[in-house]
Motif scaffolding. Structure first.
Motif, PDB file in Angstrom:
ATOM      1  N   PRO A 112      29.063   0.087  63.833  1.00 56.66           N
ATOM      2  CA  PRO A 112      29.272   0.842  62.596  1.00 56.66           C
ATOM      3  C   PRO A 112      29.098   2.346  62.787  1.00 56.66           C
ATOM      4  O   PRO A 112      29.770   3.143  62.136  1.00 56.66           O
ATOM      5  N   LEU A 113      28.217   2.740  63.712  1.00 53.09           N
ATOM      6  CA  LEU A 113      27.953   4.168  63.872  1.00 53.09           C
ATOM      7  C   LEU A 113      28.986   4.870  64.744  1.00 53.09           C
ATOM      8  O   LEU A 113      29.184   6.074  64.622  1.00 53.09           O
TER       9      LEU A 113
ATOM     10  N   ASP B 248      21.130   7.781  68.575  1.00 52.00           N
ATOM     11  CA  ASP B 248      19.701   7.625  68.860  1.00 52.00           C
ATOM     12  C   ASP B 248      19.467   6.224  69.434  1.00 52.00           C
ATOM     13  O   ASP B 248      19.603   5.229  68.740  1.00 52.00           O
TER      14      ASP B 248
ATOM     15  N   ASP C 106      25.879  -4.881  64.148  1.00 53.63           N
ATOM     16  CA  ASP C 106      25.154  -4.376  62.978  1.00 53.63           C
ATOM     17  C   ASP C 106      24.834  -2.890  63.065  1.00 53.63           C
ATOM     18  O   ASP C 106      24.742  -2.205  62.056  1.00 53.63           O
ATOM     19  N   VAL C 107      24.601  -2.396  64.296  1.00 49.81           N
ATOM     20  CA  VAL C 107      24.095  -1.027  64.425  1.00 49.81           C
ATOM     21  C   VAL C 107      25.042  -0.129  65.222  1.00 49.81           C
ATOM     22  O   VAL C 107      25.545   0.866  64.717  1.00 49.81           O
TER      23      VAL C 107
ATOM     24  N   LEU D  43      17.575   3.394  67.719  1.00 49.26           N
ATOM     25  CA  LEU D  43      18.142   2.542  66.670  1.00 49.26           C
ATOM     26  C   LEU D  43      18.341   1.134  67.209  1.00 49.26           C
ATOM     27  O   LEU D  43      18.041   0.148  66.529  1.00 49.26           O
TER      28      LEU D  43
ATOM     29  N   SER E 102      27.465  10.588  57.855  1.00 49.28           N
ATOM     30  CA  SER E 102      28.163   9.417  58.400  1.00 49.28           C
ATOM     31  C   SER E 102      27.909   8.129  57.624  1.00 49.28           C
ATOM     32  O   SER E 102      27.365   7.183  58.159  1.00 49.28           O
ATOM     33  N   HIS E 103      28.162   8.125  56.377  1.00 51.02           N
ATOM     34  CA  HIS E 103      28.204   6.834  55.681  1.00 51.02           C
ATOM     35  C   HIS E 103      29.068   6.968  54.458  1.00 51.02           C
ATOM     36  O   HIS E 103      29.418   8.077  54.066  1.00 51.02           O
TER      37      HIS E 103
END
Lengths: 360, 268
Positions: B182-183, B158, B178-179, B161, B267-268
């Protein structure tokens, strides 16, 4: 006077297409402004320019008196809520909300107390350790609102924040937004295609279509005194008369409608000429039924026959035949003598009508 | 009717799985034979072929060389492929489709052709038979995998984000760490693992680019079995299988393979 947001003749082109064509707006501190229009009207593009995700092709943009052209989003000190919630899926609720404070290198204790406070503000104080995918849509959007508010932004930008929610939650969160705005007084720009949201939340509404501002006004003005055909038809319901101007006598105008009915109305200016084709718009709520003309100058009336009466609870809807044309009238005070077949006079205050030249 | 179809499905599945693991079932046991020839089922039990590995000429240096090559290939392919994948996924620019196709083209070209072309080219540049030459070749053929993984990882990303992070005050580099990263980390790690494995057992392209000093393990085995087919090769193969399993096991431990390959979307 310094405005919180000021847009001066903002224009945006994509591939030589004008998407926003000269946007002028001044927003006072604490105002709740809605950009309302159908998709493709330029409202989201304008919001993205405010946020700094897009640069205007022309014009100037000020936030708190500071020129913002070419300033990147991370320096603008704004808060934003997205239609897609857009919480960071790999962070807990606490980490999501704390992110902006962490970037500002606030001490740990301050971060914790501010996150706690803002989560209480959105009435979800108990979800700290959850991940976004463990929350419902409504909860996610409340957390997203908390995340946008925690840094105490100068402006809050809302990009269709209610559109992904189901009907009941949408109303609930709409009221929540209203309460938060009242409580915090943060200057807010709200983008929506939903007229009900715009009418219920806004101090002022900017109605847009095809990159143009159609009208800026309070919800009341937008609804009751629409200034263009677009505003009339996009918001609420409206009656439309097509006709020609038969005669002009000072501010008095006589119109011959397409289906042969003649009626008088009054206009405040003299832009019109005899023989011109015109459209007249008037909302169902703005028409009142009566027996005789009260002869005041600011009232226009037309004779008709009631064709259909529909009881809708708090209001009653009448279809009044005028020539071959049906006029829809809504009132909260129905009278016993207004039955199907009765002759009535449909009158309205000329303030509420819109008379415009018809484009051929 | 349903029951019959399910049992047929079971039978077919069984044979496909057997077919997949059959080589392991032959190679691994046959490395423990006490005889001097490859036989199945193995006769006698002995570890002598494993102790014999130490005496096999060039084996130790080939293992070290191949590991070095595979690790450096994996790292460089991951960095370049991730950046290229992000660029293709996030930005619209002229020639984007051409670049995408060119970067993925090593997947479509026969490896033999790539090998010959690189040999000619590298000879001209003086890189034939060098570590650098092999490294460049292996990066070339592994980058498409990294890009594919990253593009798949970005497909459900997305964009808001990143916008949300930016509006909260994060600079682009910060947003990436940070975003964004990690994804897409599972996708990136999948790319790294694939690059390592593909480099570690590549024969076709290395065939043209190795030299006596720079010999990869697969080619050492390849050359060896052309002369003699002793159980020593079974022992080497078993070691190669184990080395290839290590990265997979580490990832299974940290992430779970199902998540890595997108079988489970949490996903975490």
């Amino acid at each position: 006077m310094q405005y919180d947001v000021e847009l001066k003749n903002i224009k945006k082109q994509f591939n030589k297409q004008d998407v926003v064509k000269g946007f002028n707006l001044q927003v006072k501190k604490g105002e709740f402004i809605s950009f309302l229009g159908p998709s493709g009207c330029g409202k989201t593009t304008t919001l993205n320019m405010l946020a700094g995700f897009l640069d205007p092709s022309e014009g100037e943009l000020f936030i708190k008196g500071k020129r913002m052209n070419n300033i990147p989003p991370y320096k603008r000190e704004l808060g934003m809520v997205f239609q897609t919630y857009s919480l960071f899926p790999h962070m807990t609720v606490f980490e999501n909300v704390a992110y902006g404070l962490k970037l500002r290198k606030k001490p740990k204790a301050e971060i914790e107390s501010r996150v706690r406070k803002v989560l209480e503000l959105v009435q979800l104080p108990h979800l700290h350790d959850r991940f976004p995918n463990q929350l419902s849509g409504g909860q996610r959007q409340r957390i997203a609102i908390a995340r946008a508010l925690v840094t105490e932004p100068s402006i809050l930008l809302l990009d269709e924040p209610l559109s992904n929610l189901d009907a009941k939650l949408r109303v609930e969160l709409r009221d929540e937004l209203k309460r938060l705005h009242k409580q915090l007084g943060v200057t807010t720009i709200f983008v929506t295609h939903d007229q009900e949201e715009a009418l219920s939340l806004s101090d002022r509404i900017v109605v847009m279509s095809h990159g143009n501002i159609e009208q800026i006004g309070t919800p009341n003005e937008i609804y009751n005194q629409p200034k263009s055909e677009f505003v009339h038809t996009f918001i609420g319901q409206t009656n439309q008369f097509e006709g020609n101007i038969k005669s002009i006598n000072g501010s008095q105008i006589q119109i011959l409608s397409k289906d042969g009915v003649v009626f008088n109305t009054v206009v405040s200016d003299s832009r019109f000429q005899v023989g011109e084709s015109v459209n007249l718009f008037i909302r169902p709520e703005s028409i009142f039924l009566g027996k005789e003309h009260n002869n005041s100058l600011d009232t226009a009336c037309i004779q008709g026959k009631i064709k259909l009466v529909t009881f809708l609870g708090s209001i009653t809807e009448y279809h009044v035949a005028i020539g071959d044309h049906d006029l829809v009238v809504r009132t909260q005070q129905p009278q016993k003598e207004w039955i199907e077949g009765a002759d009535v006079l449909c009158c309205w205050n000329i303030e509420n009508q819109l008379l415009i030249r018809r484009e051929m | 009717m349903m029951k019959l179809r399910f049992s047929w499905l079971g039978v077919i599945t069984f044979f496909i799985l057997m077919f997949t693991i059959a080589p392991f079932l032959v190679i691994v046991p046959s490395s423990f034979t006490s005889e001097n020839f490859v036989s199945f089922p193995p006769e006698g039990l002995s570890l002598k072929w494993y102790t014999g590995l130490l005496d096999m000429p060039g084996l130790t240096s080939a293992v070290i060389f191949s590991l070095q090559l595979a690790i450096v290939t994996a790292i460089l392919s991951t960095v370049i492929g991730t950046l290229a994948g992000l660029c293709i996924a996030k930005y619209n620019f002229k020639g984007k489709q051409t670049i995408n196709t060119l970067l993925l083209s090593p997947l479509a070209l026969p490896a033999l052709i790539i090998g010959i072309a690189l040999l000619v080219y590298f000879t001209y540049l003086g890189l034939a038979g060098s570590f650098t030459g092999l490294l460049l070749a292996h990066i070339l053929i592994t980058i498409p995998y990294v890009i594919r993984f990253v593009l798949t990882g970005m497909a459900t990303f997305d964009d808001n984000l990143e916008k949300a992070a930016a509006i909260m005050g994060a600079k682009p580099i910060r947003i990436f760490w940070d975003v964004t990263f990690p994804l897409i980390r599972p996708a990136v790690i999948s790319g790294t693992v694939f690059s390592f494995l593909i480099s570690f057992d590549n024969v076709t392209i290395s065939l043209f680019l190795v030299s006596a000093e720079n010999m990869t393990l697969p080619l050492l085995i390849f050359n060896y079995i052309q002369q003699n087919l002793s159980p020593l090769i079974s022992a080497v193969s078993t070691v190669v299988i184990l080395i290839s399993l290590i990265p997979i096991l580490i990832i299974e431990k940290i992430y779970g393979l199902d998540r890595l390959f997108g079988l489970n979307s949490n996903s975490h």
